[in-house]
Design a protein around this motif. Structure first.
Motif, PDB file in Angstrom:
ATOM      1  N   SER A 206      -8.379  94.241  65.653  1.00 19.64           N
ATOM      2  CA  SER A 206      -8.099  92.819  65.822  1.00 19.64           C
ATOM      3  C   SER A 206      -9.362  91.989  65.572  1.00 19.64           C
ATOM      4  O   SER A 206      -9.325  90.970  64.861  1.00 19.64           O
ATOM      5  N   ALA A 207     -10.489  92.439  66.127  1.00 20.51           N
ATOM      6  CA  ALA A 207     -11.750  91.699  65.967  1.00 20.51           C
ATOM      7  C   ALA A 207     -12.170  91.660  64.496  1.00 20.51           C
ATOM      8  O   ALA A 207     -12.589  90.614  63.989  1.00 20.51           O
TER       9      ALA A 207
ATOM     10  N   LYS B 175     -10.243  91.997  61.816  1.00 26.13           N
ATOM     11  CA  LYS B 175      -9.316  91.162  61.040  1.00 26.13           C
ATOM     12  C   LYS B 175      -9.682  89.690  61.202  1.00 26.13           C
ATOM     13  O   LYS B 175      -9.696  88.928  60.235  1.00 26.13           O
ATOM     14  N   MET B 176      -9.997  89.304  62.436  1.00 23.57           N
ATOM     15  CA  MET B 176     -10.347  87.896  62.674  1.00 23.57           C
ATOM     16  C   MET B 176     -11.681  87.543  62.019  1.00 23.57           C
ATOM     17  O   MET B 176     -11.820  86.463  61.446  1.00 23.57           O
ATOM     18  N   ALA B 177     -12.650  88.474  62.098  1.00 24.52           N
ATOM     19  CA  ALA B 177     -13.955  88.200  61.476  1.00 24.52           C
ATOM     20  C   ALA B 177     -13.780  87.981  59.974  1.00 24.52           C
ATOM     21  O   ALA B 177     -14.427  87.111  59.381  1.00 24.52           O
TER      22      ALA B 177
ATOM     23  N   LEU C   3     -10.858  87.059  58.454  1.00 25.35           N
ATOM     24  CA  LEU C   3     -10.047  85.847  58.267  1.00 25.35           C
ATOM     25  C   LEU C   3     -10.906  84.598  58.325  1.00 25.35           C
ATOM     26  O   LEU C   3     -10.709  83.653  57.564  1.00 25.35           O
ATOM     27  N   LYS C   4     -11.872  84.620  59.246  1.00 34.35           N
ATOM     28  CA  LYS C   4     -12.767  83.475  59.398  1.00 34.35           C
ATOM     29  C   LYS C   4     -13.485  83.169  58.093  1.00 34.35           C
ATOM     30  O   LYS C   4     -13.793  82.032  57.790  1.00 34.35           O
TER      31      LYS C   4
ATOM     32  N   GLU D 172     -12.085  83.668  55.338  1.00 35.76           N
ATOM     33  CA  GLU D 172     -10.939  83.520  54.422  1.00 35.76           C
ATOM     34  C   GLU D 172     -10.718  84.747  53.555  1.00 35.76           C
ATOM     35  O   GLU D 172     -10.366  84.671  52.380  1.00 35.76           O
ATOM     36  N   LYS D 173     -10.981  85.898  54.173  1.00 33.63           N
ATOM     37  CA  LYS D 173     -10.728  87.171  53.481  1.00 33.63           C
ATOM     38  C   LYS D 173      -9.702  87.942  54.303  1.00 33.63           C
ATOM     39  O   LYS D 173      -9.712  87.878  55.530  1.00 33.63           O
ATOM     40  N   GLU D 174      -8.822  88.651  53.613  1.00 35.23           N
ATOM     41  CA  GLU D 174      -7.843  89.453  54.343  1.00 35.23           C
ATOM     42  C   GLU D 174      -8.282  90.911  54.349  1.00 35.23           C
ATOM     43  O   GLU D 174      -8.726  91.435  53.332  1.00 35.23           O
TER      44      GLU D 174
END
Lengths: 222, 128
Positions: free
Chosen positions: A47-48, A50-52, A54-55, A57-59
């Motif tokens: 989860s961490a 994925k969020m890092a 996403l921040k 703007e990368k998946e």
């Protein structure tokens, strides 16, 4: 158990910054017990990360798996069919598991998510402490079951040293002097005479000083 | 005794049930802020549920700081089950605080990515 703790997230992110699809592999043994690399910690790390990503703007696509053990071939084989789909593996095992996986899977980078610290016990919930250094020649029989190799800062075989004050070690006032513990326990066991017996110079060749160690049991080999 | 409609309530039998992953996933799905409301300290029906929840909240705040989402978006409050006015007051307080901080970077990124994906799909359909 082998006690470890998670690396700072920045360090893990740096390993996988160019990846699009990773496999996070947890271990159901020691690192589950010390809350560093079990199924729950795998989920939180996923989860961490994925969020890092996403921040920025990368998946990042992540698959989570937790093996029974990463230090045994049979369990490592469980990911053989899927491992090639990923850009990298992040292992939440101790250093042993990470290395064994890297030995078994040569074509994919295996990154450690943990720092492996010591062999120790759960002193209380959330507190782990070192108890063994794997010196290869156990002297607990002479030292009332308290190990001066792992618990004395100087690894003294005939202690205590002059830095022992009111039962505490000079390097840290919170730290028990291992030799004070040994003397107290010998007293309780009525074996204080054993304290008078000098422990001879230790052969450190069975410890790390003798290089990486190995045990071969021919009776168990195939 | 109204509270802002931005608040979405997730009921649990005890805040002791709250785990780090639950809080993380709320942020992963785009929540701007999350707060855990437990019983008053010392009054947990299960003795230490709310104390454990607070420790997990504190741990998760550090994780959120580490990944740059911001630990200040997560809070824990202790309110008596009978204290409706305080519940509403905290809801307004949290709503105000999160609005001041602004939208979560995760939500912003999720919206951007979904827009890009939609545009791509739209073009593909248009091209046919």
């Amino acid at each position: 158990m082998i006690v470890a703790e998670r690396k700072p997230l920045d360090e893990i992110i740096e390993f996988i910054k160019d990846c699009k699809k990773i496999l996070i592999v947890g271990c159901n043994e020691c690192v589950t017990v010390c809350y560093a690399g079990g199924k729950k910690e795998v989920a939180v790390l996923a989860s961490a990360l994925k969020m890092a990503f996403l921040k920025e703007e990368k998946e990042l696509e992540i698959t989570e798996v937790t093996l029974e053990r990463q230090c045994d071939q049979e369990y490592l084989e469980e990911i053989r069919d899927i491992i090639d789909q990923y850009d990298a593996v992040v292992s939440m095992a101790c250093g042993v598991g990470v290395q064994f996986m890297a030995e078994k899977y040569l074509s994919i980078p295996i990154y450690p998510a943990l720092n492996t610290l010591f062999m120790g016990v759960t002193e209380e919930r959330g507190v782990w402490a070192e108890r063994c250094q794997g010196c290869g020649q156990c002297i607990l029989g002479q030292t009332a079951g308290i190990c001066p190799i792992s618990r004395c800062a100087k690894r003294l075989l005939n202690g205590p040293c002059g830095g022992s004050t009111k039962g505490k070690c000079e390097i840290n006032k919170e730290l028990d002097c291992a030799w004070q513990l040994i003397i107290d326990r010998l007293k309780e066991l009525g074996r204080l005479d054993d304290y008078e017996k000098l422990i001879p110079i230790k052969d450190w060749s069975t410890e790390r000083s003798g290089g990486p160690r190995r045990i071969v049991r021919e009776d168990l080999q195939q | 005794m109204s509270y802002p409609d931005s608040i979405r309530i997730i009921q649990l039998p005890c805040t002791g049930k709250v785990d780090v992953i639950h809080l993380m996933e709320a942020f992963q799905k785009g929540a701007d802020g999350v707060y855990v409301v437990g019983c008053l300290e010392g009054e947990c029906h299960f003795l230490t549920g709310n104390l454990r929840a607070r420790k997990r909240v504190e741990y998760t705040k550090k994780l959120l700081d580490e990944i740059g989402v911001g630990g200040e978006r997560l809070e824990m409050y202790n309110i008596a089950a009978s204290d409706g006015p305080r519940f509403a007051e905290v809801a307004r307080e949290m709503d105000k605080k999160i609005r001041a901080i602004g939208p979560s970077p995760i939500k912003v990124a999720l919206q951007k990515i979904s827009t890009i994906n939609n545009v791509t799909v739209g073009r593909a359909v248009g091209g046919e």
